[in-house]
Motif scaffolding. Sequence first.
Motif, PDB file in Angstrom:
ATOM      1  N   GLU A  76     101.403  11.386 -58.202  1.00 53.72           N
ATOM      2  CA  GLU A  76     101.584  10.779 -56.883  1.00 53.72           C
ATOM      3  C   GLU A  76     102.802  11.369 -56.179  1.00 53.72           C
ATOM      4  OE1 GLU A  76      99.699   8.715 -55.001  1.00 53.72           O
ATOM      5  OE2 GLU A  76      98.237   9.185 -56.561  1.00 53.72           O
ATOM      6  N   GLN A  77     103.839  11.643 -56.939  1.00 54.04           N
ATOM      7  CA  GLN A  77     105.010  12.288 -56.351  1.00 54.04           C
ATOM      8  C   GLN A  77     104.663  13.701 -55.889  1.00 54.04           C
ATOM      9  OE1 GLN A  77     108.061  12.044 -59.354  1.00 54.04           O
ATOM     10  NE2 GLN A  77     108.264   9.813 -59.182  1.00 54.04           N
ATOM     11  N   LEU A  78     103.866  14.406 -56.678  1.00 53.75           N
ATOM     12  CA  LEU A  78     103.436  15.746 -56.273  1.00 53.75           C
ATOM     13  C   LEU A  78     102.559  15.689 -55.027  1.00 53.75           C
ATOM     14  CD1 LEU A  78     102.587  17.492 -59.670  1.00 53.75           C
ATOM     15  CD2 LEU A  78     104.651  17.720 -58.283  1.00 53.75           C
ATOM     16  N   ARG A  79     101.694  14.686 -54.966  1.00 54.79           N
ATOM     17  CA  ARG A  79     100.825  14.540 -53.790  1.00 54.79           C
ATOM     18  C   ARG A  79     101.663  14.300 -52.535  1.00 54.79           C
ATOM     19  NH1 ARG A  79      97.603  11.525 -56.004  1.00 54.79           N
ATOM     20  NH2 ARG A  79      95.929  13.022 -56.396  1.00 54.79           N
ATOM     21  N   THR A  80     102.679  13.485 -52.650  1.00 52.82           N
ATOM     22  CA  THR A  80     103.570  13.236 -51.507  1.00 52.82           C
ATOM     23  C   THR A  80     104.348  14.492 -51.138  1.00 52.82           C
ATOM     24  OG1 THR A  80     103.782  10.894 -52.101  1.00 52.82           O
ATOM     25  CG2 THR A  80     105.473  11.822 -50.656  1.00 52.82           C
ATOM     26  N   PHE A  81     104.809  15.228 -52.148  1.00 52.39           N
ATOM     27  CA  PHE A  81     105.538  16.473 -51.903  1.00 52.39           C
ATOM     28  C   PHE A  81     104.674  17.458 -51.113  1.00 52.39           C
ATOM     29  CE2 PHE A  81     106.206  20.847 -53.530  1.00 52.39           C
ATOM     30  CZ  PHE A  81     107.459  21.087 -52.981  1.00 52.39           C
ATOM     31  N   VAL A  82     103.430  17.647 -51.525  1.00 50.27           N
ATOM     32  CA  VAL A  82     102.514  18.555 -50.827  1.00 50.27           C
ATOM     33  C   VAL A  82     102.223  18.043 -49.417  1.00 50.27           C
ATOM     34  CG1 VAL A  82     100.167  19.493 -50.821  1.00 50.27           C
ATOM     35  CG2 VAL A  82     101.500  19.459 -52.943  1.00 50.27           C
ATOM     36  N   ALA A  83     102.093  16.730 -49.282  1.00 49.51           N
ATOM     37  CA  ALA A  83     101.836  16.154 -47.956  1.00 49.51           C
ATOM     38  C   ALA A  83     102.982  16.441 -46.994  1.00 49.51           C
ATOM     39  CB  ALA A  83     101.609  14.646 -48.076  1.00 49.51           C
ATOM     40  N   ILE A  84     104.223  16.396 -47.495  1.00 52.27           N
ATOM     41  CA  ILE A  84     105.381  16.701 -46.650  1.00 52.27           C
ATOM     42  C   ILE A  84     105.323  18.147 -46.166  1.00 52.27           C
ATOM     43  CG2 ILE A  84     107.896  16.976 -46.647  1.00 52.27           C
ATOM     44  CD1 ILE A  84     107.981  14.650 -48.692  1.00 52.27           C
ATOM     45  N   VAL A  85     105.013  19.050 -47.082  1.00 50.72           N
ATOM     46  CA  VAL A  85     104.937  20.466 -46.718  1.00 50.72           C
ATOM     47  C   VAL A  85     103.810  20.703 -45.715  1.00 50.72           C
ATOM     48  CG1 VAL A  85     104.544  22.804 -47.590  1.00 50.72           C
ATOM     49  CG2 VAL A  85     105.915  21.181 -48.932  1.00 50.72           C
ATOM     50  N   ASP A  86     102.633  20.123 -45.955  1.00 47.63           N
ATOM     51  CA  ASP A  86     101.484  20.342 -45.083  1.00 47.63           C
ATOM     52  C   ASP A  86     101.668  19.689 -43.721  1.00 47.63           C
ATOM     53  OD1 ASP A  86     100.268  21.789 -47.048  1.00 47.63           O
ATOM     54  OD2 ASP A  86      98.959  20.178 -47.740  1.00 47.63           O
ATOM     55  N   ALA A  87     102.275  18.508 -43.705  1.00 44.46           N
ATOM     56  CA  ALA A  87     102.439  17.791 -42.441  1.00 44.46           C
ATOM     57  C   ALA A  87     103.600  18.334 -41.625  1.00 44.46           C
ATOM     58  CB  ALA A  87     102.635  16.296 -42.706  1.00 44.46           C
ATOM     59  N   GLY A  88     104.567  18.938 -42.290  1.00 43.40           N
ATOM     60  CA  GLY A  88     105.704  19.496 -41.577  1.00 43.40           C
ATOM     61  C   GLY A  88     106.843  18.533 -41.355  1.00 43.40           C
ATOM     62  N   SER A  89     106.713  17.307 -41.849  1.00 40.80           N
ATOM     63  CA  SER A  89     107.816  16.353 -41.708  1.00 40.80           C
ATOM     64  C   SER A  89     107.604  15.193 -42.673  1.00 40.80           C
ATOM     65  CB  SER A  89     107.912  15.821 -40.278  1.00 40.80           C
ATOM     66  OG  SER A  89     106.905  14.872 -40.011  1.00 40.80           O
ATOM     67  N   PHE A  90     108.697  14.526 -43.005  1.00 37.04           N
ATOM     68  CA  PHE A  90     108.616  13.344 -43.853  1.00 37.04           C
ATOM     69  C   PHE A  90     107.885  12.217 -43.118  1.00 37.04           C
ATOM     70  CE2 PHE A  90     111.576  13.619 -47.631  1.00 37.04           C
ATOM     71  CZ  PHE A  90     111.680  15.007 -47.608  1.00 37.04           C
ATOM     72  N   THR A  91     108.153  12.106 -41.823  1.00 38.56           N
ATOM     73  CA  THR A  91     107.560  11.011 -41.052  1.00 38.56           C
ATOM     74  C   THR A  91     106.044  11.112 -41.021  1.00 38.56           C
ATOM     75  OG1 THR A  91     109.535  10.937 -39.663  1.00 38.56           O
ATOM     76  CG2 THR A  91     107.551   9.874 -38.808  1.00 38.56           C
ATOM     77  N   LYS A  92     105.526  12.308 -40.694  1.00 41.67           N
ATOM     78  CA  LYS A  92     104.075  12.490 -40.626  1.00 41.67           C
ATOM     79  C   LYS A  92     103.447  12.365 -42.001  1.00 41.67           C
ATOM     80  CE  LYS A  92     100.233  13.608 -38.498  1.00 41.67           C
ATOM     81  NZ  LYS A  92      99.303  13.689 -39.658  1.00 41.67           N
ATOM     82  N   ALA A  93     104.133  12.854 -43.024  1.00 42.90           N
ATOM     83  CA  ALA A  93     103.615  12.760 -44.383  1.00 42.90           C
ATOM     84  C   ALA A  93     103.468  11.303 -44.813  1.00 42.90           C
ATOM     85  CB  ALA A  93     104.527  13.508 -45.349  1.00 42.90           C
ATOM     86  N   ALA A  94     104.414  10.471 -44.403  1.00 35.47           N
ATOM     87  CA  ALA A  94     104.329   9.042 -44.751  1.00 35.47           C
ATOM     88  C   ALA A  94     103.046   8.433 -44.209  1.00 35.47           C
ATOM     89  CB  ALA A  94     105.553   8.307 -44.200  1.00 35.47           C
ATOM     90  N   GLU A  95     102.644   8.834 -42.989  1.00 33.83           N
ATOM     91  CA  GLU A  95     101.387   8.339 -42.427  1.00 33.83           C
ATOM     92  C   GLU A  95     100.193   8.857 -43.219  1.00 33.83           C
ATOM     93  OE1 GLU A  95     101.319   9.594 -38.399  1.00 33.83           O
ATOM     94  OE2 GLU A  95     103.156   8.531 -37.832  1.00 33.83           O
ATOM     95  N   ASP A  96     100.253  10.131 -43.631  1.00 37.29           N
ATOM     96  CA  ASP A  96      99.122  10.741 -44.331  1.00 37.29           C
ATOM     97  C   ASP A  96      98.898  10.132 -45.709  1.00 37.29           C
ATOM     98  OD1 ASP A  96      98.779  12.354 -42.146  1.00 37.29           O
ATOM     99  OD2 ASP A  96      99.783  14.110 -43.024  1.00 37.29           O
ATOM    100  N   VAL A  97      99.972   9.723 -46.386  1.00 33.21           N
ATOM    101  CA  VAL A  97      99.826   9.162 -47.737  1.00 33.21           C
ATOM    102  C   VAL A  97      99.891   7.632 -47.727  1.00 33.21           C
ATOM    103  CG1 VAL A  97     100.725  11.236 -48.849  1.00 33.21           C
ATOM    104  CG2 VAL A  97     102.298   9.395 -48.230  1.00 33.21           C
ATOM    105  N   PHE A  98      99.919   7.068 -46.522  1.00 31.09           N
ATOM    106  CA  PHE A  98      99.902   5.602 -46.365  1.00 31.09           C
ATOM    107  C   PHE A  98     101.080   4.928 -47.075  1.00 31.09           C
ATOM    108  CE2 PHE A  98      95.493   7.134 -46.342  1.00 31.09           C
ATOM    109  CZ  PHE A  98      95.133   6.788 -45.044  1.00 31.09           C
TER     110      PHE A  98
END
Length: 319
Positions: free
Chosen positions: A8-30
Amino acid sequence: MTSPVDLEQLRTFVAIVDAGSFTKAAEDVFKTQSAVSMQMRRLEDRLGRKLFERNGRTIEMTESGQRLLSYARRMLTLSQETLSAFDENAMQGAVRIGLPDDYAERFLPEILARFARSNPLVELSIACEPSSNLAEAISKGRLDLALVSDCGTDGAKIDVMRHEPLHFVSSSAHDVHLGETVPLAVGRIDCKWRRDGIAALENCGRAYNVLFSSWSAQILISAVLSGLAVGVLPECALRPGMRVLGERDGFPRLHHTEIGVLRSPGASGAIVTALVEHIRESLANLAPANTPRIRPHQLPETRLIRSQRRRPGAIAAGW
């Protein structure tokens, strides 16, 4: 390091890279932004390495973060494949999809990434042809789906998912557009962009000559960048080194083009439906292509297209 890395931590890490920001990644991983930050701190503690560092108003991956990224993607893909292999309801099969070559370069990476992550057991057979050819292939059942524009698909029902402005374009390093007769690099005779561009030139009294005609967007782009001709291209096909021509250059404004999906009447399965939705989400999430920077002394109708790529590892600020 004996305990396993948290997926789950890896999934969040990848989401941050793909989304380009911590804020957008938070939305993507709910998750909340604070939860995302906490996960990254725990992952950094687990690895004993910093994965991100602040650089002015941006946050960039460290060298360790860049090393981790490929491992993280592989672990997440393998995890999904493992679950799918034991899931009797997992979608399996093949889908035949077609799209023009310029759309393949602009849109396909995002579409493939989204779909493959969710459906690793589905085979995609991909054809790159002009929209008019793809429409014919759909009507004859040779393809299940096609991502097309209104170029050459008059009368076909398109599920419109994106609008792109059309432009007259030339090379920013040449002055071919200044001649009395405009040399054109355009699609074949049935291409709507070609017809629209020629009609617009005729309506404003500009003389023209079709110098290059091709189904291949890459050939037309090469002719434009070489300074040999003026092209008619959508926003998504613009490249660094191009100049968008406006009214002060003697070129009229053009209409928008519609980009969407044609679906074969016989293609009604769950796999096809899932792919259509992935295409819809991918196109909705893409920013306008190649937004140019304009120097203050340039005329407002003239835009020089420059590369807008982030530095490797650059992430928008916002923990």
